[in-house]
Design an enzyme around this catalytic site. Structure first.
Site, PDB file in Angstrom:
ATOM      1  N   ARG A   1       0.817  -1.234   0.000  1.00 49.20           N
ATOM      2  CA  ARG A   1       0.000   0.000   0.000  1.00 49.20           C
ATOM      3  C   ARG A   1       0.843   1.274   0.000  1.00 49.20           C
ATOM      4  O   ARG A   1       0.399   2.334   0.421  1.00 49.20           O
ATOM      5  CB  ARG A   1      -0.962   0.026   1.184  1.00 49.20           C
ATOM      6  CG  ARG A   1      -1.956  -1.112   1.150  1.00 49.20           C
ATOM      7  CD  ARG A   1      -3.211  -0.780   1.918  1.00 49.20           C
ATOM      8  NE  ARG A   1      -4.143  -1.883   1.828  1.00 49.20           N
ATOM      9  CZ  ARG A   1      -4.248  -2.853   2.739  1.00 49.20           C
ATOM     10  NH1 ARG A   1      -3.485  -2.833   3.799  1.00 49.20           N
ATOM     11  NH2 ARG A   1      -5.109  -3.814   2.575  1.00 49.20           N
TER      12      ARG A   1
ATOM     13  N   LYS B   1       2.887  11.337 -11.173  1.00 46.48           N
ATOM     14  CA  LYS B   1       1.945  10.506 -11.929  1.00 46.48           C
ATOM     15  C   LYS B   1       2.600   9.152 -12.171  1.00 46.48           C
ATOM     16  O   LYS B   1       3.734   9.087 -12.671  1.00 46.48           O
ATOM     17  CB  LYS B   1       1.614  11.153 -13.273  1.00 46.48           C
ATOM     18  CG  LYS B   1       0.546  12.220 -13.171  1.00 46.48           C
ATOM     19  CD  LYS B   1       0.077  12.619 -14.553  1.00 46.48           C
ATOM     20  CE  LYS B   1      -0.985  13.700 -14.484  1.00 46.48           C
ATOM     21  NZ  LYS B   1      -1.377  14.177 -15.822  1.00 46.48           N
TER      22      LYS B   1
ATOM     23  N   GLU C   1       8.772  17.736 -25.546  1.00 50.49           N
ATOM     24  CA  GLU C   1       8.193  18.092 -24.234  1.00 50.49           C
ATOM     25  C   GLU C   1       8.825  19.387 -23.703  1.00 50.49           C
ATOM     26  O   GLU C   1       8.196  20.131 -22.963  1.00 50.49           O
ATOM     27  CB  GLU C   1       8.370  16.946 -23.229  1.00 50.49           C
ATOM     28  CG  GLU C   1       7.626  15.665 -23.592  1.00 50.49           C
ATOM     29  CD  GLU C   1       6.153  15.621 -23.148  1.00 50.49           C
ATOM     30  OE1 GLU C   1       5.651  16.595 -22.576  1.00 50.49           O
ATOM     31  OE2 GLU C   1       5.513  14.578 -23.388  1.00 50.49           O
TER      32      GLU C   1
ATOM     33  N   LYS D   1       7.367  22.852 -14.239  1.00 53.82           N
ATOM     34  CA  LYS D   1       6.518  21.727 -13.824  1.00 53.82           C
ATOM     35  C   LYS D   1       6.302  21.754 -12.318  1.00 53.82           C
ATOM     36  O   LYS D   1       5.191  21.505 -11.833  1.00 53.82           O
ATOM     37  CB  LYS D   1       7.134  20.400 -14.266  1.00 53.82           C
ATOM     38  CG  LYS D   1       6.287  19.222 -13.822  1.00 53.82           C
ATOM     39  CD  LYS D   1       5.992  18.231 -14.882  1.00 53.82           C
ATOM     40  CE  LYS D   1       4.974  17.202 -14.408  1.00 53.82           C
ATOM     41  NZ  LYS D   1       4.968  16.011 -15.222  1.00 53.82           N
TER      42      LYS D   1
ATOM     43  N   GLU E   1      -4.378  17.576 -10.644  1.00 54.75           N
ATOM     44  CA  GLU E   1      -4.930  17.960 -11.949  1.00 54.75           C
ATOM     45  C   GLU E   1      -6.413  18.345 -11.891  1.00 54.75           C
ATOM     46  O   GLU E   1      -7.245  17.850 -12.665  1.00 54.75           O
ATOM     47  CB  GLU E   1      -4.705  16.831 -12.961  1.00 54.75           C
ATOM     48  CG  GLU E   1      -4.764  17.331 -14.396  1.00 54.75           C
ATOM     49  CD  GLU E   1      -4.261  16.317 -15.413  1.00 54.75           C
ATOM     50  OE1 GLU E   1      -3.107  15.870 -15.277  1.00 54.75           O
ATOM     51  OE2 GLU E   1      -5.015  15.986 -16.321  1.00 54.75           O
TER      52      GLU E   1
ATOM     53  N   ARG F   1      -2.895  21.950 -13.907  1.00 57.32           N
ATOM     54  CA  ARG F   1      -1.990  20.872 -14.339  1.00 57.32           C
ATOM     55  C   ARG F   1      -2.400  20.280 -15.686  1.00 57.32           C
ATOM     56  O   ARG F   1      -1.561  19.753 -16.414  1.00 57.32           O
ATOM     57  CB  ARG F   1      -1.914  19.776 -13.267  1.00 57.32           C
ATOM     58  CG  ARG F   1      -0.906  18.693 -13.618  1.00 57.32           C
ATOM     59  CD  ARG F   1      -0.538  17.800 -12.460  1.00 57.32           C
ATOM     60  NE  ARG F   1       0.427  16.806 -12.897  1.00 57.32           N
ATOM     61  CZ  ARG F   1       1.088  15.996 -12.111  1.00 57.32           C
ATOM     62  NH1 ARG F   1       0.897  16.038 -10.805  1.00 57.32           N
ATOM     63  NH2 ARG F   1       1.957  15.128 -12.597  1.00 57.32           N
TER      64      ARG F   1
ATOM     65  N   ASN G   1      -0.964  18.763 -20.581  1.00 56.39           N
ATOM     66  CA  ASN G   1      -1.422  17.798 -21.584  1.00 56.39           C
ATOM     67  C   ASN G   1      -1.577  18.434 -22.959  1.00 56.39           C
ATOM     68  O   ASN G   1      -2.202  17.832 -23.852  1.00 56.39           O
ATOM     69  CB  ASN G   1      -2.762  17.185 -21.146  1.00 56.39           C
ATOM     70  CG  ASN G   1      -2.618  16.410 -19.854  1.00 56.39           C
ATOM     71  OD1 ASN G   1      -1.611  15.743 -19.630  1.00 56.39           O
ATOM     72  ND2 ASN G   1      -3.606  16.519 -18.970  1.00 56.39           N
TER      73      ASN G   1
ATOM     74  N   HIS H   1      -1.605  16.322 -26.048  1.00 56.66           N
ATOM     75  CA  HIS H   1      -1.634  14.915 -25.641  1.00 56.66           C
ATOM     76  C   HIS H   1      -2.929  14.190 -26.022  1.00 56.66           C
ATOM     77  O   HIS H   1      -2.922  12.968 -26.137  1.00 56.66           O
ATOM     78  CB  HIS H   1      -1.371  14.784 -24.137  1.00 56.66           C
ATOM     79  CG  HIS H   1       0.089  14.948 -23.786  1.00 56.66           C
ATOM     80  ND1 HIS H   1       0.803  16.086 -24.078  1.00 56.66           N
ATOM     81  CD2 HIS H   1       0.958  14.115 -23.177  1.00 56.66           C
ATOM     82  CE1 HIS H   1       2.042  15.939 -23.653  1.00 56.66           C
ATOM     83  NE2 HIS H   1       2.172  14.752 -23.107  1.00 56.66           N
TER      84      HIS H   1
ATOM     85  N   HIS I   1      -2.190  10.837 -27.776  1.00 57.49           N
ATOM     86  CA  HIS I   1      -2.585   9.516 -27.265  1.00 57.49           C
ATOM     87  C   HIS I   1      -3.383   8.745 -28.313  1.00 57.49           C
ATOM     88  O   HIS I   1      -3.255   7.522 -28.428  1.00 57.49           O
ATOM     89  CB  HIS I   1      -3.372   9.663 -25.960  1.00 57.49           C
ATOM     90  CG  HIS I   1      -2.504  10.044 -24.795  1.00 57.49           C
ATOM     91  ND1 HIS I   1      -3.014  10.361 -23.557  1.00 57.49           N
ATOM     92  CD2 HIS I   1      -1.162  10.159 -24.673  1.00 57.49           C
ATOM     93  CE1 HIS I   1      -2.015  10.646 -22.730  1.00 57.49           C
ATOM     94  NE2 HIS I   1      -0.886  10.546 -23.391  1.00 57.49           N
TER      95      HIS I   1
ATOM     96  N   HIS J   1       6.546   8.616 -27.935  1.00 61.06           N
ATOM     97  CA  HIS J   1       5.569   9.508 -27.299  1.00 61.06           C
ATOM     98  C   HIS J   1       5.837  10.976 -27.669  1.00 61.06           C
ATOM     99  O   HIS J   1       4.921  11.716 -28.034  1.00 61.06           O
ATOM    100  CB  HIS J   1       5.611   9.309 -25.787  1.00 61.06           C
ATOM    101  CG  HIS J   1       4.723  10.235 -25.027  1.00 61.06           C
ATOM    102  ND1 HIS J   1       3.349  10.230 -25.170  1.00 61.06           N
ATOM    103  CD2 HIS J   1       5.005  11.228 -24.134  1.00 61.06           C
ATOM    104  CE1 HIS J   1       2.827  11.171 -24.392  1.00 61.06           C
ATOM    105  NE2 HIS J   1       3.811  11.794 -23.755  1.00 61.06           N
TER     106      HIS J   1
HETATM  107  N1  GLY Z   1       2.955  14.741 -17.948  1.00 68.72           N
HETATM  108  C1  GLY Z   1       1.856  15.492 -17.504  1.00 68.72           C
HETATM  109  C2  GLY Z   1       1.762  15.632 -16.025  1.00 68.72           C
HETATM  110  O1  GLY Z   1       2.640  15.174 -15.314  1.00 68.72           O
HETATM  111  O2  GLY Z   1       0.803  16.154 -15.524  1.00 68.72           O
END
Ligand code: GLY
Length: 393
Positions: free
Chosen positions: A130, A152, A194, A236, A246, A250, A254, A257, A261, A275
């Site tokens: 956990r 993430k 990126e 970031k 998010e 945040r 994206n 993206h 995706h 990617h």
């Molecule tokens: N790569 C996008 C984020 O970390 O929110």
């Protein structure tokens, strides 16, 4: 004690401010050799399981292990990278390997590799007993400027990318820019997409700086490269500190993206489309969609596309592998509706008012997205502003 207590000479430090879950990102050339000093507060006397990408094991893994051996009991599991590795099967294999080694709540997982390894090892750390402590040692440009920061973690499901996962912040991020010397040019360019993203989403001055310094970054001129990574990590860190889970801001990370995706899903995660390449083309489609909706001008669309092309990146779907370039637009849109960013069947996108000014727009019509996807070139997707003037007069 934090990792900032080590003797920092010519390294830079970015702090992710998240209360008791705050952590440092240490950036420097050759700092794997100092890993024990930097990471001692988190691993000294503890069992460490390093999850490393087979492709980047040497010499970086050897250096890291040599540095950590005097202060921790290290075990290493190597695995192949590539998007296909973020599967339930691989996750189960790695979890069983870690459990076979024997872990307890004090065990620390260290991810060594690119974004795939960071996401996978991070999700292991989030779910083992956990939740175990976790450290990121990213070795690709993409992971160094984006995926290793912000917590993430996750794996892919048959319905789409990153649909199973957790937010699990690392205790520290150690970025050794020397690791990039073993990246091939294509991986370096994919990571650069990126980097460009940060300029496009919120920092027009950074995009200007990249216009002058992009080639130096790709050529790995040490000071310029370190400065680019530091600026991306700071951007970031600021965004994650303001919106860790998010709920709003945040989501701007994206940019490009939702398209990307869908392109990756159409390519089938078999390594033909990286990617970052999908993100480069995706950002151009996001600009073109913004233009189509009257939110930005054709000039900024062309500026972005020209910058990406000049740096060896795809700028439109037609530049991607044939099956993606020729995929039915409706099929791509179906992939988008399964994206985490879709809500109640609505198509949501990060769009732009110009370079450095992104925002989230919900409820975009399928017809507008289809028109952009069906255009064979960016030029075909937008009516140039001058042409627009002529049309209107
Ligand atoms: N790569 C996008 C984020 O970390 O929110």
């Amino acid at each position: 004690m934090t990792s900032s207590d080590h003797n920092l000479v010519n390294d830079s430090l970015v702090n992710v401010v998240l209360g008791e879950r705050s952590y440092d990102i240490t950036i420097g050339y050759g700092i794997l050799a100092k890993a024990a000093d930097i990471l001692a507060p988190f691993i000294a006397g503890r069992k460490v399981i390093i999850v490393a990408d087979k492709a980047v094991t040497k010499p970086w893994l050897t250096r890291l292990e040599a540095s950590l051996a005097p202060i921790a009991s290290c075990h290493c599991i190597t695995t192949s990278g590539g998007e296909a590795a973020k599967s339930f099967t691989r996750y189960a294999e790695l979890m069983n390997s870690a459990l076979d080694i024997g872990i307890d709540r004090q065990t620390v997982i260290i991810a060594v590799g690119g974004g795939v390894i960071g996401d996978l090892a991070g999700f292991m750390a989030a779910s083992l007993l956990r939740g175990c402590d976790f450290i990121q040692v990213p070795t690709t440009l993409l992971a160094q400027v984006d995926s290793s920061v912000g917590g993430k973690t996750g794996i892919n499901a048959s319905a789409g990318k990153n649909l199973v996962g957790a937010f699990h912040q690392p205790k520290a991020v150690l970025i050794d820019t020397a690791c990039l010397s073993s990246l091939d040019d294509r991986e370096m360019r994919a990571g650069y997409a990126e980097v460009v993203k940060y300029g496009l989403l919120g920092d027009a001055a950074f995009f200007e700086w990249l216009d002058s310094n992009g080639m130096a970054i790709l050529n790995q001129e040490p000071d310029i490269l370190a400065e680019a990574i530091r600026r991306c990590c700071q951007a970031k860190a600021d965004i994650v500190a303001a919106d860790e889970k998010e709920a709003g801001l945040r989501a701007l990370l994206n940019l490009g993206h939702t398209f990307a995706h869908a392109f990756e899903a159409a390519a089938g995660y078999d390594g033909r489309l990286l990617h970052g390449e999908a993100v480069a083309a995706g950002m151009c489609h996001a600009f073109a969609l913004s233009r189509r909706l009257g939110l930005t001008d054709g000039q900024s669309c062309h500026r972005v596309a020209n910058h990406l092309t000049k740096h060896g990146l795809p700028s439109w779907r037609s530049d991607l592998p044939a099956d993606v370039a020729q995929a039915d637009a409706d099929l791509l849109i179906d992939h988008m509706t399964k994206d985490k960013k879709a809500s109640a069947g609505q198509l949501n996108f990060v769009l732009v008012r110009g370079i450095g000014d992104a925002f989230v727009k919900k409820g975009i019509s399928r017809a507008d997205v289809k028109a952009v996807l069906d255009a064979k070139t960016m030029d075909e997707s937008i009516i140039d502003d001058n042409t627009m003037d002529e049309v209107m007069t």
